[in-house]
Write an enzyme that holds these catalytic residues in place. Structure first.
Site, PDB file in Angstrom:
ATOM      1  N   LEU A  18       0.814  -1.055   0.177  1.00  0.00           N
ATOM      2  CA  LEU A  18       0.289  -0.248   0.023  1.00  0.00           C
ATOM      3  C   LEU A  18       0.757   1.534   0.071  1.00  0.00           C
ATOM      4  O   LEU A  18       1.721   1.493   0.899  1.00  0.00           O
ATOM      5  CB  LEU A  18      -0.720   0.359   1.342  1.00  0.00           C
ATOM      6  CG  LEU A  18      -1.927  -0.886   1.334  1.00  0.00           C
ATOM      7  CD1 LEU A  18      -2.846  -0.762   2.586  1.00  0.00           C
ATOM      8  CD2 LEU A  18      -3.030  -0.240   0.185  1.00  0.00           C
ATOM      9  N   GLN A  71       8.099  -5.588  -3.282  1.00  0.00           N
ATOM     10  CA  GLN A  71       7.229  -4.983  -4.855  1.00  0.00           C
ATOM     11  C   GLN A  71       7.816  -4.063  -5.084  1.00  0.00           C
ATOM     12  O   GLN A  71       8.304  -3.246  -5.087  1.00  0.00           O
ATOM     13  CB  GLN A  71       5.394  -4.229  -4.271  1.00  0.00           C
ATOM     14  CG  GLN A  71       4.693  -4.819  -5.753  1.00  0.00           C
ATOM     15  CD  GLN A  71       3.549  -4.087  -5.619  1.00  0.00           C
ATOM     16  OE1 GLN A  71       3.509  -3.429  -5.047  1.00  0.00           O
ATOM     17  NE2 GLN A  71       2.708  -4.627  -5.984  1.00  0.00           N
ATOM     18  N   CYS A 104      -1.105  -1.008 -10.566  1.00  0.00           N
ATOM     19  CA  CYS A 104      -1.324   0.473 -10.099  1.00  0.00           C
ATOM     20  C   CYS A 104      -2.373   0.470 -11.450  1.00  0.00           C
ATOM     21  O   CYS A 104      -1.824   0.987 -12.379  1.00  0.00           O
ATOM     22  CB  CYS A 104       0.657   0.356  -9.599  1.00  0.00           C
ATOM     23  SG  CYS A 104      -0.418   2.121  -9.004  1.00  0.00           S
ATOM     24  N   LYS A 143       1.574  -9.075  -9.255  1.00  0.00           N
ATOM     25  CA  LYS A 143       0.676  -8.869  -9.085  1.00  0.00           C
ATOM     26  C   LYS A 143      -0.126  -8.179 -10.049  1.00  0.00           C
ATOM     27  O   LYS A 143      -0.111  -6.882 -10.362  1.00  0.00           O
ATOM     28  CB  LYS A 143       0.742  -8.157  -8.158  1.00  0.00           C
ATOM     29  CG  LYS A 143      -0.793  -7.210  -6.904  1.00  0.00           C
ATOM     30  CD  LYS A 143      -0.620  -6.559  -5.712  1.00  0.00           C
ATOM     31  CE  LYS A 143      -1.882  -6.122  -4.543  1.00  0.00           C
ATOM     32  NZ  LYS A 143      -2.208  -5.124  -6.161  1.00  0.00           N
ATOM     33  N   HIS A 173      -6.090  -9.260  -8.327  1.00  0.00           N
ATOM     34  CA  HIS A 173      -7.422  -7.675  -7.311  1.00  0.00           C
ATOM     35  C   HIS A 173      -8.647  -7.864  -8.498  1.00  0.00           C
ATOM     36  O   HIS A 173      -8.194  -7.908  -9.719  1.00  0.00           O
ATOM     37  CB  HIS A 173      -6.481  -6.608  -7.292  1.00  0.00           C
ATOM     38  CG  HIS A 173      -7.676  -5.734  -7.076  1.00  0.00           C
ATOM     39  ND1 HIS A 173      -7.660  -4.405  -7.369  1.00  0.00           N
ATOM     40  CD2 HIS A 173      -8.364  -5.238  -6.285  1.00  0.00           C
ATOM     41  CE1 HIS A 173      -8.403  -3.763  -6.758  1.00  0.00           C
ATOM     42  NE2 HIS A 173      -8.966  -4.224  -6.381  1.00  0.00           N
ATOM     43  N   ASN A 204      -7.306 -11.304  -3.851  1.00  0.00           N
ATOM     44  CA  ASN A 204      -7.315  -9.568  -3.499  1.00  0.00           C
ATOM     45  C   ASN A 204      -8.097  -8.854  -3.583  1.00  0.00           C
ATOM     46  O   ASN A 204      -8.941  -9.192  -4.971  1.00  0.00           O
ATOM     47  CB  ASN A 204      -5.975  -9.153  -4.266  1.00  0.00           C
ATOM     48  CG  ASN A 204      -6.074  -7.361  -3.757  1.00  0.00           C
ATOM     49  OD1 ASN A 204      -5.682  -6.667  -4.032  1.00  0.00           O
ATOM     50  ND2 ASN A 204      -5.940  -7.030  -2.131  1.00  0.00           N
ATOM     51  N   GLY A 205      -9.305  -8.258  -3.091  1.00  0.00           N
ATOM     52  CA  GLY A 205     -10.357  -7.138  -3.605  1.00  0.00           C
ATOM     53  C   GLY A 205     -11.211  -7.938  -2.592  1.00  0.00           C
ATOM     54  O   GLY A 205     -11.762  -8.459  -2.610  1.00  0.00           O
ATOM     55  N   ASP A 206     -11.711  -6.475  -1.903  1.00  0.00           N
ATOM     56  CA  ASP A 206     -12.681  -6.480  -0.083  1.00  0.00           C
ATOM     57  C   ASP A 206     -12.321  -7.616   0.593  1.00  0.00           C
ATOM     58  O   ASP A 206     -13.911  -7.816   0.705  1.00  0.00           O
ATOM     59  CB  ASP A 206     -14.136  -6.286  -1.505  1.00  0.00           C
ATOM     60  CG  ASP A 206     -14.281  -4.997  -2.452  1.00  0.00           C
ATOM     61  OD1 ASP A 206     -13.360  -4.431  -2.227  1.00  0.00           O
ATOM     62  OD2 ASP A 206     -15.172  -5.844  -3.310  1.00  0.00           O
ATOM     63  N   ALA A 228      -6.006  -5.564   2.148  1.00  0.00           N
ATOM     64  CA  ALA A 228      -5.283  -4.060   1.864  1.00  0.00           C
ATOM     65  C   ALA A 228      -6.113  -2.497   2.815  1.00  0.00           C
ATOM     66  O   ALA A 228      -5.617  -2.579   3.652  1.00  0.00           O
ATOM     67  CB  ALA A 228      -4.918  -3.532   0.278  1.00  0.00           C
TER      68      ALA A 228
HETATM   69  C1  LIG Z   1      -3.525   4.084  -0.433  1.00  0.00           C
HETATM   70  C2  LIG Z   1      -3.240   2.644  -1.783  1.00  0.00           C
HETATM   71  C3  LIG Z   1      -1.764   2.423  -2.062  1.00  0.00           C
HETATM   72  C4  LIG Z   1      -1.701   1.065  -2.914  1.00  0.00           C
HETATM   73  N1  LIG Z   1      -0.619   0.661  -3.146  1.00  0.00           N
HETATM   74  C5  LIG Z   1      -0.244   0.203  -3.796  1.00  0.00           C
HETATM   75  C6  LIG Z   1       0.759  -0.769  -4.111  1.00  0.00           C
HETATM   76  O1  LIG Z   1       1.341   0.178  -3.537  1.00  0.00           O
HETATM   77  N2  LIG Z   1       0.939  -1.873  -4.985  1.00  0.00           N
HETATM   78  C7  LIG Z   1      -0.260  -2.201  -5.620  1.00  0.00           C
HETATM   79  O2  LIG Z   1       0.354  -3.719  -6.409  1.00  0.00           O
HETATM   80  N3  LIG Z   1      -1.512  -1.730  -5.030  1.00  0.00           N
HETATM   81  C8  LIG Z   1      -1.024  -0.978  -4.278  1.00  0.00           C
HETATM   82  N4  LIG Z   1      -2.188  -1.124  -3.807  1.00  0.00           N
HETATM   83  C9  LIG Z   1      -3.527  -1.510  -3.947  1.00  0.00           C
HETATM   84  C10 LIG Z   1      -3.710  -2.909  -3.040  1.00  0.00           C
HETATM   85  O3  LIG Z   1      -3.033  -4.008  -2.657  1.00  0.00           O
HETATM   86  C11 LIG Z   1      -5.470  -3.294  -3.115  1.00  0.00           C
HETATM   87  O4  LIG Z   1      -4.979  -4.457  -4.512  1.00  0.00           O
HETATM   88  C12 LIG Z   1      -6.266  -3.209  -4.244  1.00  0.00           C
HETATM   89  O5  LIG Z   1      -6.571  -1.932  -2.656  1.00  0.00           O
HETATM   90  C13 LIG Z   1      -7.820  -3.722  -2.755  1.00  0.00           C
HETATM   91  O6  LIG Z   1      -7.387  -4.734  -2.054  1.00  0.00           O
HETATM   92  P1  LIG Z   1      -8.729  -4.369  -1.392  1.00  0.00           P
HETATM   93  O7  LIG Z   1     -10.328  -4.016  -1.674  1.00  0.00           O
HETATM   94  O8  LIG Z   1      -8.308  -5.003   0.272  1.00  0.00           O
HETATM   95  O9  LIG Z   1      -8.470  -2.787  -0.469  1.00  0.00           O
HETATM   96  C14 LIG Z   1      -3.213   0.538  -3.002  1.00  0.00           C
HETATM   97  C15 LIG Z   1      -4.156   0.777  -2.726  1.00  0.00           C
HETATM   98  C16 LIG Z   1      -4.346   1.880  -2.039  1.00  0.00           C
HETATM   99  C17 LIG Z   1      -5.514   2.273  -1.927  1.00  0.00           C
END
Ligand SMILES: Cc1cc2nc3c(=O)[nH]c(=O)nc-3n(C[C@H](O)[C@H](O)[C@H](O)COP(=O)(O)O)c2cc1C
Length: 325
Positions: A18, A71, A104, A143, A173, A204-206, A228
């Protein structure tokens, strides 16, 4: 050496990368609560190759982080391979996995051809993975998202290509890049990827609770889950997920006062690590306050804090307020 699938079987609950959030302090607190593998924020391979100090800082590990996933992002196979090789040397035995960011959706990355832009250039993505795998002494994973444009689901085919290029696992995701973080993640695509490849898949996701982690694993056949946003201000989510996956009763969630206590500790750990990092507590603080009585006043108070003393005072006031409720 155990296969990566075996590794995942004993590391089924992970903290996601994150950017700007999953620094070593957040990772420390999530590990304490049960996260079995934690990822650094995404790290620019180019930045590393230029010896950029702020990029190097992202690699600092938490004191309780026995293993870590790093990562990296970028689009130049040679640069990424060179930095992967260097990471294997510098991080050493603690480096469990190198993950490549191909998900991303942020403009700054996509316009340079990094992150999810690579889903639109699968040949280049394959070359990156092959080069990084050849240069690394640790497992390499990728990813990515459901696809780039909405309604163009390319993840199953993309996953096959990543497998052929040498990835040990993929993390999916379930949103399109164009969705950013909007809407519900589609778990069906995770299941379709599981059926498309023979390497393990991380979902991944939710995932926000023990029940949702169990449901994702059951519905998709993924080997592990990556959490996340639900971990922000809520490291306890890992204890809950671990309990659910291990068939134990859900632990009692934190009381409001325990939330404040954890937020205070978070602030102190940031300050001890690097006084400048305390600025991160504004965001973190507002996540810890979510749902507390008087949350918006508390957020206002925390937003005005600059020094650790001011944070302590704000937490004292918040505690007094909660005790009076
Ligand atoms: C503030 C923020 C920063 C993130 N930074 C990264 C990152 O550095 N690398 C990455 O692969 N995904 C990043 N993500 C995506 C998350 O790792 C994840 O794939 C996404 O939030 C979905 O998962 P969740 O529903 O559990 O939040 C980021 C998401 C957010 C909200």
């Amino acid at each position: 050496m155990p296969s990566y699938r075996e590794f995942l079987r004993s590391h089924r609950v992970m903290l996601a990368p994150l950017a700007g959030v999953s620094d070593r302090v957040m990772r420390q607190l999530c590990i304490e609560q049960g996260a079995q593998l934690t990822f650094t924020e995404m790290v620019s391979a180019k930045g590393l190759s230029h010896g950029n100090e702020r990029t190097e800082d992202l690699l600092e590990m938490a004191p309780n982080e026995d293993i870590v996933g790093v990562q990296i992002f970028g689009h130049e196979p040679e640069v990424m391979a060179g930095q992967a090789s260097r990471l294997c040397e510098t991080v050493g035995e603690k480096l469990a996995v190198i993950d490549i960011n191909m998900g991303c959706p942020v403009r700054k990355l996509v316009t340079k051809g990094d992150g999810s832009a690579l889903m639109k250039s699968p040949e280049l993505a394959e070359r990156i993975v092959s080069a990084v795998v050849a240069a690394s002494s640790v497992p390499v994973t990728v990813k990515f998202r459901r696809g780039y444009e909405i309604d163009n689901e390319t993840a199953p085919e993309f996953a096959r290509r990543m497998e052929q290029a040498g990835a040990c696992a993929v993390t999916v995701h379930g949103r399109y890049a164009a969705q950013m973080y909007h809407g519900q993640a589609d778990w069906g695509v995770i299941e379709r990827v599981v059926r498309s490849v023979s390497i393990p898949v991380v979902g991944n996701g939710d995932v926000v609770s023990g029940a949702s982690a169990l449901a994702m694993m059951e519905q998709t056949g993924c080997e592990a889950v990556l959490v996340a946003r639900a971990a922000r201000g809520n490291p306890w989510v890992f204890a809950e997920i671990r309990a659910a996956l291990e068939g134990r009763p859900a632990p009692e969630g934190p009381t409001p006062l325990q939330r404040v206590e954890m937020a205070r500790r978070h602030a102190h750990l940031l300050y001890e690590w690097e006084p400048r990092a305390l600025v991160r507590m504004r965001k973190q603080g507002s996540w810890y306050c979510k749902g507390l009585d008087g949350a918006s006043a508390a957020r206002g108070m925390l937003n005005a804090c600059k020094t650790i003393e001011e944070y302590d005072l704000a937490f004292d006031q918040l505690e007094q307020h909660l005790k009076g409720c």
